[in-house]
Design a protein around this motif. Structure first.
Motif, PDB file in Angstrom:
ATOM      1  N   TYR A 131      10.183 -48.245 -53.250  1.00 52.03           N
ATOM      2  CA  TYR A 131       9.158 -48.560 -52.256  1.00 52.03           C
ATOM      3  C   TYR A 131       9.302 -50.032 -51.904  1.00 52.03           C
ATOM      4  CZ  TYR A 131       6.993 -44.205 -53.824  1.00 52.03           C
ATOM      5  OH  TYR A 131       6.753 -42.900 -54.140  1.00 52.03           O
ATOM      6  N   LYS A 132       9.333 -50.355 -50.616  1.00 57.28           N
ATOM      7  CA  LYS A 132       9.558 -51.731 -50.186  1.00 57.28           C
ATOM      8  C   LYS A 132       8.405 -52.217 -49.308  1.00 57.28           C
ATOM      9  CE  LYS A 132      12.349 -54.006 -50.882  1.00 57.28           C
ATOM     10  NZ  LYS A 132      12.456 -54.973 -52.022  1.00 57.28           N
ATOM     11  N   PRO A 133       7.735 -53.291 -49.725  1.00 54.75           N
ATOM     12  CA  PRO A 133       6.732 -53.888 -48.846  1.00 54.75           C
ATOM     13  C   PRO A 133       7.430 -54.735 -47.783  1.00 54.75           C
ATOM     14  CG  PRO A 133       6.879 -55.143 -50.874  1.00 54.75           C
ATOM     15  CD  PRO A 133       7.861 -54.012 -50.999  1.00 54.75           C
ATOM     16  N   ARG A 134       7.242 -54.430 -46.532  1.00 49.47           N
ATOM     17  CA  ARG A 134       7.918 -55.165 -45.462  1.00 49.47           C
ATOM     18  C   ARG A 134       6.895 -55.795 -44.530  1.00 49.47           C
ATOM     19  NH1 ARG A 134      13.174 -53.724 -45.081  1.00 49.47           N
ATOM     20  NH2 ARG A 134      13.356 -55.851 -44.275  1.00 49.47           N
ATOM     21  N   THR A 135       7.237 -56.939 -44.005  1.00 47.22           N
ATOM     22  CA  THR A 135       6.323 -57.654 -43.123  1.00 47.22           C
ATOM     23  C   THR A 135       6.033 -56.847 -41.869  1.00 47.22           C
ATOM     24  OG1 THR A 135       7.169 -59.759 -43.949  1.00 47.22           O
ATOM     25  CG2 THR A 135       5.977 -59.794 -41.861  1.00 47.22           C
ATOM     26  N   SER A 136       7.048 -56.185 -41.325  1.00 46.63           N
ATOM     27  CA  SER A 136       6.880 -55.350 -40.131  1.00 46.63           C
ATOM     28  C   SER A 136       6.776 -53.874 -40.522  1.00 46.63           C
ATOM     29  CB  SER A 136       8.060 -55.543 -39.179  1.00 46.63           C
ATOM     30  OG  SER A 136       8.044 -54.549 -38.166  1.00 46.63           O
ATOM     31  N   PRO A 137       5.874 -53.132 -39.907  1.00 45.27           N
ATOM     32  CA  PRO A 137       5.783 -51.696 -40.213  1.00 45.27           C
ATOM     33  C   PRO A 137       6.971 -50.890 -39.700  1.00 45.27           C
ATOM     34  CG  PRO A 137       4.333 -52.254 -38.383  1.00 45.27           C
ATOM     35  CD  PRO A 137       4.860 -53.550 -38.917  1.00 45.27           C
ATOM     36  N   TYR A 138       7.835 -51.519 -38.874  1.00 44.51           N
ATOM     37  CA  TYR A 138       8.978 -50.808 -38.302  1.00 44.51           C
ATOM     38  C   TYR A 138      10.257 -51.001 -39.113  1.00 44.51           C
ATOM     39  CZ  TYR A 138       5.575 -50.965 -34.559  1.00 44.51           C
ATOM     40  OH  TYR A 138       4.403 -50.862 -33.849  1.00 44.51           O
ATOM     41  N   GLU A 139      10.199 -51.819 -40.148  1.00 40.78           N
ATOM     42  CA  GLU A 139      11.371 -52.046 -40.989  1.00 40.78           C
ATOM     43  C   GLU A 139      11.448 -50.988 -42.087  1.00 40.78           C
ATOM     44  OE1 GLU A 139      10.538 -56.064 -42.161  1.00 40.78           O
ATOM     45  OE2 GLU A 139      11.750 -56.909 -40.544  1.00 40.78           O
ATOM     46  N   PHE A 140      12.631 -50.867 -42.684  1.00 46.20           N
ATOM     47  CA  PHE A 140      12.887 -49.865 -43.723  1.00 46.20           C
ATOM     48  C   PHE A 140      11.921 -50.057 -44.890  1.00 46.20           C
ATOM     49  CE2 PHE A 140      15.521 -48.681 -47.540  1.00 46.20           C
ATOM     50  CZ  PHE A 140      15.456 -47.308 -47.346  1.00 46.20           C
ATOM     51  N   GLN A 141      11.199 -48.996 -45.234  1.00 46.88           N
ATOM     52  CA  GLN A 141      10.159 -49.068 -46.259  1.00 46.88           C
ATOM     53  C   GLN A 141      10.592 -48.492 -47.602  1.00 46.88           C
ATOM     54  OE1 GLN A 141       6.947 -50.407 -45.368  1.00 46.88           O
ATOM     55  NE2 GLN A 141       8.041 -50.950 -43.493  1.00 46.88           N
ATOM     56  N   GLY A 142      11.863 -48.096 -47.714  1.00 40.85           N
ATOM     57  CA  GLY A 142      12.341 -47.502 -48.956  1.00 40.85           C
ATOM     58  C   GLY A 142      12.336 -45.980 -48.898  1.00 40.85           C
ATOM     59  N   LEU A 143      13.027 -45.364 -49.851  1.00 42.61           N
ATOM     60  CA  LEU A 143      13.149 -43.903 -49.895  1.00 42.61           C
ATOM     61  C   LEU A 143      12.002 -43.229 -50.629  1.00 42.61           C
ATOM     62  CD1 LEU A 143      16.975 -43.498 -50.648  1.00 42.61           C
ATOM     63  CD2 LEU A 143      15.822 -43.436 -48.420  1.00 42.61           C
ATOM     64  N   GLY A 144      11.164 -44.005 -51.295  1.00 41.79           N
ATOM     65  CA  GLY A 144      10.024 -43.424 -51.981  1.00 41.79           C
ATOM     66  C   GLY A 144      10.418 -42.559 -53.162  1.00 41.79           C
ATOM     67  N   VAL A 145       9.897 -41.350 -53.198  1.00 46.56           N
ATOM     68  CA  VAL A 145      10.138 -40.427 -54.311  1.00 46.56           C
ATOM     69  C   VAL A 145      11.629 -40.156 -54.492  1.00 46.56           C
ATOM     70  CG1 VAL A 145       9.739 -38.084 -55.163  1.00 46.56           C
ATOM     71  CG2 VAL A 145       7.862 -39.363 -54.126  1.00 46.56           C
ATOM     72  N   GLU A 146      12.369 -40.042 -53.394  1.00 47.71           N
ATOM     73  CA  GLU A 146      13.813 -39.817 -53.490  1.00 47.71           C
ATOM     74  C   GLU A 146      14.500 -41.019 -54.127  1.00 47.71           C
ATOM     75  OE1 GLU A 146      17.766 -38.286 -52.967  1.00 47.71           O
ATOM     76  OE2 GLU A 146      15.767 -37.475 -53.319  1.00 47.71           O
ATOM     77  N   GLY A 147      14.029 -42.223 -53.819  1.00 45.97           N
ATOM     78  CA  GLY A 147      14.569 -43.420 -54.448  1.00 45.97           C
ATOM     79  C   GLY A 147      14.343 -43.424 -55.950  1.00 45.97           C
ATOM     80  N   LEU A 148      13.188 -42.973 -56.377  1.00 43.23           N
ATOM     81  CA  LEU A 148      12.904 -42.886 -57.814  1.00 43.23           C
ATOM     82  C   LEU A 148      13.833 -41.872 -58.483  1.00 43.23           C
ATOM     83  CD1 LEU A 148       8.993 -42.950 -57.819  1.00 43.23           C
ATOM     84  CD2 LEU A 148      10.539 -44.804 -58.465  1.00 43.23           C
ATOM     85  N   ARG A 149      14.080 -40.765 -57.794  1.00 40.93           N
ATOM     86  CA  ARG A 149      14.997 -39.758 -58.362  1.00 40.93           C
ATOM     87  C   ARG A 149      16.394 -40.334 -58.539  1.00 40.93           C
ATOM     88  NH1 ARG A 149      18.952 -36.545 -57.256  1.00 40.93           N
ATOM     89  NH2 ARG A 149      19.111 -37.208 -55.077  1.00 40.93           N
ATOM     90  N   LEU A 150      16.855 -41.100 -57.560  1.00 42.16           N
ATOM     91  CA  LEU A 150      18.186 -41.708 -57.648  1.00 42.16           C
ATOM     92  C   LEU A 150      18.238 -42.755 -58.763  1.00 42.16           C
ATOM     93  CD1 LEU A 150      19.051 -42.087 -53.851  1.00 42.16           C
ATOM     94  CD2 LEU A 150      20.031 -40.445 -55.477  1.00 42.16           C
ATOM     95  N   LEU A 151      17.164 -43.488 -58.947  1.00 39.81           N
ATOM     96  CA  LEU A 151      17.116 -44.467 -60.042  1.00 39.81           C
ATOM     97  C   LEU A 151      17.199 -43.770 -61.402  1.00 39.81           C
ATOM     98  CD1 LEU A 151      14.403 -46.918 -58.656  1.00 39.81           C
ATOM     99  CD2 LEU A 151      16.791 -47.498 -59.143  1.00 39.81           C
ATOM    100  N   ARG A 152      16.513 -42.651 -61.539  1.00 43.78           N
ATOM    101  CA  ARG A 152      16.595 -41.889 -62.801  1.00 43.78           C
ATOM    102  C   ARG A 152      18.021 -41.419 -63.042  1.00 43.78           C
ATOM    103  NH1 ARG A 152      11.635 -39.739 -60.956  1.00 43.78           N
ATOM    104  NH2 ARG A 152      12.673 -37.850 -60.187  1.00 43.78           N
TER     105      ARG A 152
END
Length: 338
Positions: A131-152
């Motif tokens: 999950y990525k906090p970004r200054t603009s709402p239009y920038e990439f915000q991260g993969l979320g749950v899928e990102g956590l799965r890849l980290l595991r």
């Protein structure tokens, strides 16, 4: 605390302050000088009201604290260095810790290649933002749950421990199922509800310094986590916002020295966020290691020019290998090994 009365305060005025100190749960001990009277108020601020409110009385000139506000985080309460154990990786002792990985998890190929590269160069913890906090709402915000799965999956493949950021209270539980260390970012450095929720997870917490946060405020934020029963806190200096525009932020290495002096908690330095420029990261890593930091948090990407977030501050694999070699003499000089 010490209450200083104004010169010429009358006996009834002094008695009024003494009564107020008693009413607030402290034991007053007045000391009369030639011109002024001071009152030592003995008690614990953690269980009694702060006495700063007494400055509302016209006869009170000032109120001073004797003890530090961050009692649990201070060396006064805990003289020995704290060592945070992350699944067998001990942070804060003689072993220097390197955490490295991409700013954002983008896909499996990017993450796994980075995990293999940073492990080969000596990193023991993989960083990566699901999950990525970004200054603009239009920038990439991260993969979320899928990102956590890849980290595991990356942890299963490499054995590296995982550090990833948690953005909100409702995310703590499911992020903690993956993360070995919960990261609190600069934007959330004083989100006290989030700090408390992360403390309750029982996982080690890396607390970044807010971009406009004073050192005392940073340590008081750590106090929230400690006060809610979680002793495993890592402080992270990641640069502050100043008038300087040559770098994205101003990495405050002096804050590392101050934090090591004032607190027993391990101190990590993030040079990537700290300056926002990949070409300065190696020099800042060397400086952090020489100052006695307990570890580094470094952004690494296979091809920074194609990164979906903050490519300008991420080093590539060759630069990370060079970095790992360049910092070793500075780590050794500070009495540690990698």
């Amino acid at each position: 605390m010490i209450i200083v009365l104004r010169p010429g305060a009358s006996t009834p005025q002094i008695d009024q302050v003494i009564q107020e100190v008693q009413a607030l749960g402290y034991e007053p001990s007045p000391i009369s000088g030639i011109e002024q009277t001071v009152i030592a108020a003995i008690g614990d601020e953690r269980t009694h009201q702060n006495l700063q409110s007494l400055t509302a009385l016209p006869q009170v000139e000032n109120v001073f604290r004797v003890q530090k506000r961050y009692k649990l985080a201070s060396r006064e309460s805990h003289p020995e260095d704290t060592i945070v154990n992350v699944g067998g990786i001990r942070i804060g002792g003689p072993q220097f810790c390197v955490m490295a990985g991409p700013c954002s998890v983008e896909n499996a190929e990017q993450l796994f290649a980075t995990a293999d590269a940073v492990k080969a160069a000596g990193a023991t913890i993989l960083r990566g933002g699901a999950y990525k906090p970004r200054t603009s709402p239009y920038e990439f915000q991260g993969l979320g749950v899928e990102g956590l799965r890849l980290l595991r999956e990356a942890r299963d493949r490499t054995g590296l421990k995982i550090i990833t950021e948690v953005l909100g209270e409702r995310d703590v539980e499911h992020v903690a199922e993956t993360a070995d260390i919960l990261q609190i970012g600069a934007r959330n450095a004083q989100n006290f509800r989030l700090l408390i929720e992360c403390a309750r997870s029982g996982k080690p917490v890396l607390l970044k310094r807010g971009m406009s946060e004073k050192i005392e405020e940073w340590l008081l934020a750590a106090e929230y986590i400690l006060a809610h029963g979680n002793p495993n806190v890592l402080l992270c200096e990641r640069g502050i916002r100043t008038f300087e525009t040559y770098t994205r932020n101003t990495l405050d290495l002096a804050a590392v020295a101050v934090a090591k002096k004032e607190s027993h908690l391990p101190v990590i330095v993030d040079p990537s966020q700290g300056c926002g420029r990949a070409d300065l990261v190696i020099a800042l890593c060397c400086g952090a290691a020489a100052l006695g930091a307990d570890g580094l948090l470094i952004e690494v990407h296979p091809n920074p020019a194609e990164a979906m977030s903050d490519g300008q501050q991420q080093v590539d694999f060759d630069s990370f290998r060079e970095l790992a070699g360049r910092i070793r003499p500075f780590i050794a000089a500070s009495g540690r090994s990698i």
